[in-house]
Every structure is written in structure tokens, then in C-alpha cells.
Design a protein around this motif. Sequence first.
Motif, PDB file in Angstrom:
ATOM      1  N   LEU A  24       0.820  -1.209   0.000  1.00  0.00           N
ATOM      2  CA  LEU A  24       0.000   0.000   0.000  1.00  0.00           C
ATOM      3  C   LEU A  24       0.856   1.262   0.000  1.00  0.00           C
ATOM      4  N   HIS A  25       1.981   1.209   0.692  1.00  0.00           N
ATOM      5  CA  HIS A  25       2.876   2.370   0.722  1.00  0.00           C
ATOM      6  C   HIS A  25       3.368   2.707  -0.686  1.00  0.00           C
ATOM      7  N   ASP A  26       3.667   1.680  -1.462  1.00  0.00           N
ATOM      8  CA  ASP A  26       4.164   1.894  -2.823  1.00  0.00           C
ATOM      9  C   ASP A  26       3.064   2.384  -3.763  1.00  0.00           C
ATOM     10  N   LEU A  27       1.806   2.071  -3.461  1.00  0.00           N
ATOM     11  CA  LEU A  27       0.713   2.498  -4.351  1.00  0.00           C
ATOM     12  C   LEU A  27       0.435   4.001  -4.225  1.00  0.00           C
ATOM     13  N   MET A  79      -7.675   5.963   3.045  1.00  0.00           N
ATOM     14  CA  MET A  79      -6.832   5.342   2.019  1.00  0.00           C
ATOM     15  C   MET A  79      -5.913   6.297   1.280  1.00  0.00           C
ATOM     16  N   ASP A  80      -6.187   7.599   1.302  1.00  0.00           N
ATOM     17  CA  ASP A  80      -5.469   8.536   0.425  1.00  0.00           C
ATOM     18  C   ASP A  80      -4.110   8.932   0.982  1.00  0.00           C
ATOM     19  N   ASP A  99      -1.715   4.374   4.829  1.00  0.00           N
ATOM     20  CA  ASP A  99      -1.377   3.026   4.381  1.00  0.00           C
ATOM     21  C   ASP A  99      -1.333   2.070   5.562  1.00  0.00           C
ATOM     22  N   ALA A 100      -0.830   2.538   6.702  1.00  0.00           N
ATOM     23  CA  ALA A 100      -0.808   1.716   7.915  1.00  0.00           C
ATOM     24  C   ALA A 100      -2.217   1.483   8.444  1.00  0.00           C
TER      25      ALA A 100
END
Length: 379
Positions: A24-27, A79-80, A99-100
Amino acid sequence: MSTYMPNDYVNQQREHIVQTYRDLHDLAEPSWKEEKTSHYLQERLQEAGFSVHTFAGHYGFVAEIPGETTEVVALRADMDALVQEVDGVVKANHSCGHDAHSTMVLHTALALSACQIRPHKTIRFIFQPAEEKGEGALQMIRDGALDGVTMLLGVHLRPSMEVPYGKAAPVIVHGASTSIRGVIQGLQAHAARPEKGKNPLEAAALIIQALQGIRLQERCPFSVKITQLQGGGETSNVIPERAEFTLDLRAQTNEGMAELKEKTAHVLHTVAALTTTCVEWKYGSYVPAATVNETMIKLTEEAISKVLGPENVADRCLTQGGEDFHFYPLEMNGLASTMVGLGCDLKPGLHHPHMSFAMESLVYGTQILSNAVSEAARA
């Protein structure tokens, strides 16, 4: 019926939880554009047997574990990502921990499902867009994502100076915040003949000075400060015609914010009259102060104590930072809510482009949420 309890299951999923966070961090996608993030989370839930409900016009969605009743306990994730400069490049960047948050809420859902928790109340997992713009919670309310919800939990990573590593706070008492964007319209003139003009930058300086004199009868922590000021071109000997400014307003209570807005408006009107300039402004995004619910605080205190021990239940986390989570209890009459403040060795601070935290906190954060949600659903 599974023989696992949520805490045991989460412990076994440590590597998967950390990998989810890294994915998620990379997205990292900005507000209202969380397409890949949303699809990733939806696919993980659908693989586990969840039915996912999406909404038209944005990427927010919900998933549920059906209960014996239609009364709903909900857990919310944002989510943003922020859009900010990172090493000279402006891009979407997860420096606020969303993301966390999504990772922990996803794995709470997976843990309760895998352990075959059979709740009395329905458990709903809300994945919300556009928190950074202060708009996502209101949109989810309009779309019916909160229908039937009587209890709502959230979570947010906290900096080390607020909540120490290995501890968690049962509530984050956010303040209210808003911004003002304005234009000061003056009169252009040669710098050698200032009496022929109306200097908008001098008007801005008076605004800055006058704002420092504001005091509130509400007697709550507050701040009002200028964060942007632009005026003039490249010529050094011309009084500019206009200046643009931005103010950031914060107060610990909604009543304090109402008073602060009134007094800030008075300053702008007064300076405009004093300088005979035209000052026009409008408010930007707004988020309300937290609504403190003692029942929900007790519930989360017990969950934290069960996971980390009673000695690691931190004090209530008081911060002037803002969160659109608090629109939910404000707009949904009778909704009991709280947001867990997770100590995670977060440094150097939220919104810093190189923010980092201890990955282990994702594990005990998920355990706290799993315990709190399952207990709320039994109540």
C-alpha cells in the motif's frame, strides 16, 4: 469453528501484515484517486470470502461480517496519500499513515473472518477516500456507508512525543481546523511615490500583526497563522496591485473555532477599512473537533490493556491536528465513536516527507482493533 483467537491469528500473520503495508505504501494515491489502493484492498477481502459494496463516483467501499442483528459496529480506515515534495519531486506520498491504517483494518477483517467470530451485531469495515481534503467522511455518510452504525472505531499513528512506542491511547482528541484563502486588492504605484498607491503587502503585514492579538473567551488551545503570502512581480520598485494569502485556523473545540473565525473575520474587515484596500476571502476545507464518548473510551482501554497490558494504556491524546473522522459523530446523531492513538515510534513527525515508524506496531495495532471491534459487536 476455528480454534484460533484473533491475537494468535494476527501473530501468525506478521510477515503478511508488513508486506501489505509495503504494498500500500508503494501504491500511494492522492485524494479521490485511490483506484489501485481500493482495488488492492477489495481483492484481498474478496479472496477471504467477503462481499464488497462500492459506491458511484469514488473509490470508497465497505465490507461486512453479518451479525445476528442489523445493528452495526464499524471500523474505518482512510486510504489517500498526501501530495508533497519529496527530495525535490512533488508526488503522492504516504506520510500520514493512511497506508498503515488500511493495513490494520484489512487484517482486522481477515483475522475476525478467519477465526470465525460470530458477532451479535454486524461488523462493517469502512474504507474511506479523501481524508486529506476533509471531504471523504461526508461523502461516505451521503452514500449510506454509516446506515445502521451505532458504534464506530478508527485508528491513527501518533508521533513519539504524543504516544510512546509500545503504548496506545484510547482516544485522540483532535481539534477543529480550517483555512482561509484571500486576496488583498490594492493600487499599483511607483515605489518612489507610495502615497499614490495602496500597498497590499503592507495590509498583509497589518493582518499578521493583528492576528497575534486575538484571544478567545472559550479559553481553549488555538492558533491562527499565515502560511502563504504572494504579491508583486519581478520588479523591485513597484508597489504591487494585489497580494494573495492563506491562513490556517485551529481550535481545540468547535465552540472555540466558531469564536476564532468570528474574530479573524473582524481583523480582515478592520484592516481593509484602515488601509482602504479590498480584502476578499473564503474558507477552505473544515474538519470538526473530536466528540469524546466515555463508553467507547472504556471499551478501547480494555482492548489496549488486553493486548499491551494495563501499564501501556496511554493518557488521552490531545492534539490540535485535524481529522475528518469526527464528521461521523457530528453528522450521525447518537453515533458513539473513538479513535485509537497508536504509539509506534513515529519520527520525525506526521506529514514529514520521510516519516517512518516501527513495523511491529502494525501487529499490536491490529490486535487492539480486533479485540475492540469483537467486544463491541458482542455488547
